[in-house]
Design a protein around this motif. Structure first.
Motif, PDB file in Angstrom:
ATOM      1  N   PHE A 185      39.139  50.895  25.612  1.00  0.00           N
ATOM      2  CA  PHE A 185      39.763  49.724  26.233  1.00  0.00           C
ATOM      3  C   PHE A 185      38.917  48.461  26.120  1.00  0.00           C
ATOM      4  O   PHE A 185      39.089  47.517  26.897  1.00  0.00           O
ATOM      5  CB  PHE A 185      40.049  50.015  27.706  1.00  0.00           C
ATOM      6  N   SER A 186      38.015  48.414  25.147  1.00  0.00           N
ATOM      7  CA  SER A 186      37.075  47.298  25.046  1.00  0.00           C
ATOM      8  C   SER A 186      37.756  45.971  24.714  1.00  0.00           C
ATOM      9  O   SER A 186      37.157  44.912  24.901  1.00  0.00           O
ATOM     10  CB  SER A 186      36.010  47.591  23.989  1.00  0.00           C
ATOM     11  N   ASP A 187      38.992  46.003  24.217  1.00  0.00           N
ATOM     12  CA  ASP A 187      39.660  44.756  23.845  1.00  0.00           C
ATOM     13  C   ASP A 187      40.347  44.087  25.034  1.00  0.00           C
ATOM     14  O   ASP A 187      40.854  42.969  24.907  1.00  0.00           O
ATOM     15  CB  ASP A 187      40.687  45.016  22.737  1.00  0.00           C
ATOM     16  N   LEU A 188      40.379  44.761  26.185  1.00  0.00           N
ATOM     17  CA  LEU A 188      41.010  44.176  27.363  1.00  0.00           C
ATOM     18  C   LEU A 188      40.175  43.017  27.896  1.00  0.00           C
ATOM     19  O   LEU A 188      38.953  43.007  27.772  1.00  0.00           O
ATOM     20  CB  LEU A 188      41.174  45.231  28.457  1.00  0.00           C
ATOM     21  N   GLU A 189      40.836  42.055  28.501  1.00  0.00           N
ATOM     22  CA  GLU A 189      40.124  40.957  29.155  1.00  0.00           C
ATOM     23  C   GLU A 189      39.308  41.505  30.319  1.00  0.00           C
ATOM     24  O   GLU A 189      39.672  42.536  30.909  1.00  0.00           O
ATOM     25  CB  GLU A 189      41.116  39.906  29.652  1.00  0.00           C
ATOM     26  N   PRO A 190      38.184  40.851  30.674  1.00  0.00           N
ATOM     27  CA  PRO A 190      37.277  41.394  31.687  1.00  0.00           C
ATOM     28  C   PRO A 190      37.939  41.865  32.984  1.00  0.00           C
ATOM     29  O   PRO A 190      37.740  43.024  33.374  1.00  0.00           O
ATOM     30  CB  PRO A 190      36.302  40.236  31.930  1.00  0.00           C
ATOM     31  N   PRO A 191      38.742  41.025  33.678  1.00  0.00           N
ATOM     32  CA  PRO A 191      39.354  41.522  34.920  1.00  0.00           C
ATOM     33  C   PRO A 191      40.323  42.667  34.672  1.00  0.00           C
ATOM     34  O   PRO A 191      40.432  43.583  35.495  1.00  0.00           O
ATOM     35  CB  PRO A 191      40.087  40.287  35.469  1.00  0.00           C
ATOM     36  N   VAL A 192      41.024  42.630  33.543  1.00  0.00           N
ATOM     37  CA  VAL A 192      41.967  43.693  33.211  1.00  0.00           C
ATOM     38  C   VAL A 192      41.218  45.001  32.967  1.00  0.00           C
ATOM     39  O   VAL A 192      41.631  46.067  33.430  1.00  0.00           O
ATOM     40  CB  VAL A 192      42.815  43.318  31.976  1.00  0.00           C
ATOM     41  N   TYR A 193      40.113  44.907  32.249  1.00  0.00           N
ATOM     42  CA  TYR A 193      39.310  46.099  31.966  1.00  0.00           C
ATOM     43  C   TYR A 193      38.773  46.698  33.266  1.00  0.00           C
ATOM     44  O   TYR A 193      38.874  47.912  33.490  1.00  0.00           O
ATOM     45  CB  TYR A 193      38.155  45.747  31.031  1.00  0.00           C
ATOM     46  N   ARG A 194      38.198  45.853  34.120  1.00  0.00           N
ATOM     47  CA  ARG A 194      37.640  46.371  35.371  1.00  0.00           C
ATOM     48  C   ARG A 194      38.728  46.976  36.254  1.00  0.00           C
ATOM     49  O   ARG A 194      38.526  48.014  36.889  1.00  0.00           O
ATOM     50  CB  ARG A 194      36.885  45.255  36.107  1.00  0.00           C
ATOM     51  N   GLY A 195      39.893  46.341  36.308  1.00  0.00           N
ATOM     52  CA  GLY A 195      40.992  46.892  37.085  1.00  0.00           C
ATOM     53  C   GLY A 195      41.458  48.224  36.538  1.00  0.00           C
ATOM     54  O   GLY A 195      41.749  49.164  37.287  1.00  0.00           O
ATOM     55  N   THR A 196      41.520  48.331  35.214  1.00  0.00           N
ATOM     56  CA  THR A 196      41.921  49.583  34.582  1.00  0.00           C
ATOM     57  C   THR A 196      40.923  50.689  34.900  1.00  0.00           C
ATOM     58  O   THR A 196      41.302  51.825  35.211  1.00  0.00           O
ATOM     59  CB  THR A 196      42.035  49.404  33.057  1.00  0.00           C
ATOM     60  N   MET A 197      39.624  50.362  34.817  1.00  0.00           N
ATOM     61  CA  MET A 197      38.597  51.344  35.140  1.00  0.00           C
ATOM     62  C   MET A 197      38.691  51.769  36.604  1.00  0.00           C
ATOM     63  O   MET A 197      38.415  52.920  36.954  1.00  0.00           O
ATOM     64  CB  MET A 197      37.213  50.775  34.843  1.00  0.00           C
TER      65      MET A 197
END
Length: 238
Positions: free
Chosen positions: A150-162
């Motif tokens: 998921f490295s291509d996700l935007e920072p807040p999106v990535y953190r929310g996904t995690m």
């Protein structure tokens, strides 16, 4: 606990928690190697619970930014990854499997850092959830696998996904450890020594996130993933 041990616990936990609070993973990579020298009991239960406090921050604050479709598709892959992971571990040598998973993460993160781009699709989201679960069972390192996926996700999106992925998996892991008698009062006492460092990391993360959320975020995520995979490889070879 000796005073120097307490200082090391708080210091390394704070460093790892700052990275985890800023990026979405990293406390195990930074703090884990030092803490198990002091007491091997810090892994896996106390580290999972400490990371859970940090991941809860991402769920509560950045959860609204996540792409619901991505999270849903990732969860479709989680049971598949768990099932395959259990089956493979039952048939294969555990140390060899950890080595394979570590090498795969290093290779994938290295390719992405070199400029390779993955096109996001339903398949990649499902595969990301499966990789997250599989690497948890096979090697005990779900974070780096998810970082690659998921490295291509935007920072807040990535953190929310995690956050959405990490909290349920952490709860299940702690329940299983408790049922096996490997997470109880002694482990909770170790978590208590880590909490000051976790608190420092949460506060420091507020200062670090704005800088990482620029063009540095994706490389930071991938480098942490690469180092996490490399740590597993080195540990298995030594």
């Amino acid at each position: 606990m000796e005073v120097w041990e307490i200082l090391l616990i708080v210091g390394f936990t704070a460093a790892g928690a700052t990275i985890h609070a800023s990026v979405g993973l990293g406390i195990g990579l930074v703090a884990g190697p030092a803490l198990i020298v002091i007491d091997p009991g810090f892994l896996p239960g106390p580290m999972i619970l400490a990371a859970m406090f940090l991941t809860a921050r991402h769920l509560l604050v950045d959860g609204r930014h996540c792409e619901r479709g991505t999270v849903t598709r990732a969860f479709i892959g989680v049971p598949v990854g768990l099932a395959v992971g259990v089956a493979v571990v039952a048939m294969a040598d555990e140390d060899a499997m950890r080595l394979v998973v570590g090498c795969a993460i290093v290779l994938a993160a290295g390719l992405l850092l070199s400029g390779l781009r993955l096109r996001r699709s339903t398949r990649t989201d499902v595969a990301g959830g499966a990789a997250f679960a599989f690497s948890l069972i096979a090697a005990g390192i779900p974070g780096p696998a998810a970082a690659v996926a998921f490295s291509d996700l935007e920072p807040p999106v990535y953190r929310g996904t995690m956050g959405f992925l990490g909290i349920p998996v952490s709860i299940v892991s702690l329940v299983l450890l408790a049922a096996a008698g490997e997470f109880g009062r002694d482990e909770l006492e170790l978590v208590a020594w880590m909490l000051p460092g976790v608190a420092v990391g949460l506060l420091a993360g507020r200062r670090v996130r704005p800088f990482l959320d620029r063009s540095w975020f994706r490389p930071a995520v991938l480098w942490i993933a690469l180092l996490g995979g490399a740590a597993v490889v080195v540990r298995q070879l030594l």
